[in-house]
Design a protein around this motif. Sequence first.
Motif, PDB file in Angstrom:
ATOM      1  N   LEU A  63       6.250  -4.204  14.189  1.00  0.00           N
ATOM      2  CA  LEU A  63       6.535  -5.475  14.929  1.00  0.00           C
ATOM      3  C   LEU A  63       5.541  -6.858  14.204  1.00  0.00           C
ATOM      4  N   ARG A  65       4.137  -6.652  11.140  1.00  0.00           N
ATOM      5  CA  ARG A  65       4.710  -6.937  10.018  1.00  0.00           C
ATOM      6  C   ARG A  65       5.751  -7.726   9.767  1.00  0.00           C
ATOM      7  N   SER A  66       6.550  -8.199  10.703  1.00  0.00           N
ATOM      8  CA  SER A  66       7.515  -8.939  10.668  1.00  0.00           C
ATOM      9  C   SER A  66       6.951 -10.406  10.564  1.00  0.00           C
ATOM     10  N   THR A 127      -0.093  -7.055   8.355  1.00  0.00           N
ATOM     11  CA  THR A 127       0.920  -7.536   7.664  1.00  0.00           C
ATOM     12  C   THR A 127       1.487  -7.088   6.235  1.00  0.00           C
TER      13      THR A 127
END
Length: 131
Positions: A63, A65-66, A127
Amino acid sequence: MASTKHTLRTPLSRVRGLGSARSGTSHFWHQRLTAVANVPLALAFIAIVVCATGSGYEEALALVRSPLVAILLLLFILSAAYHMRLGMQVIIEDYVHSGAKVAAVIANTFFAVLVAAAAVFAVLKITFGGM
């Protein structure tokens, strides 16, 4: 007839058009704009936390890393840290009346930068797959 209008402003400040502190209006608007920006960003942060609640470690990492989620988190961190620094500076300037005022304002700035840097580092590390 001579003007009897009295003012507390110095002639130089009247010419420059600046107040006594030279930055009061700017400070006021920065605080208000960050407050307005923090409303949708805080709602987005709450939504992100709610989405991550109940999911596993890998799902939570995915989530964050989006790209959209990471950008929203970074904007929230930066806006909230700047708003925090501005608010605490006003409190320090209003209520600290000793020689410690300058040290407190400097410590406040360093603290806000430290908190923001640590949070930004954490989001960027997640991220870009550093975890």
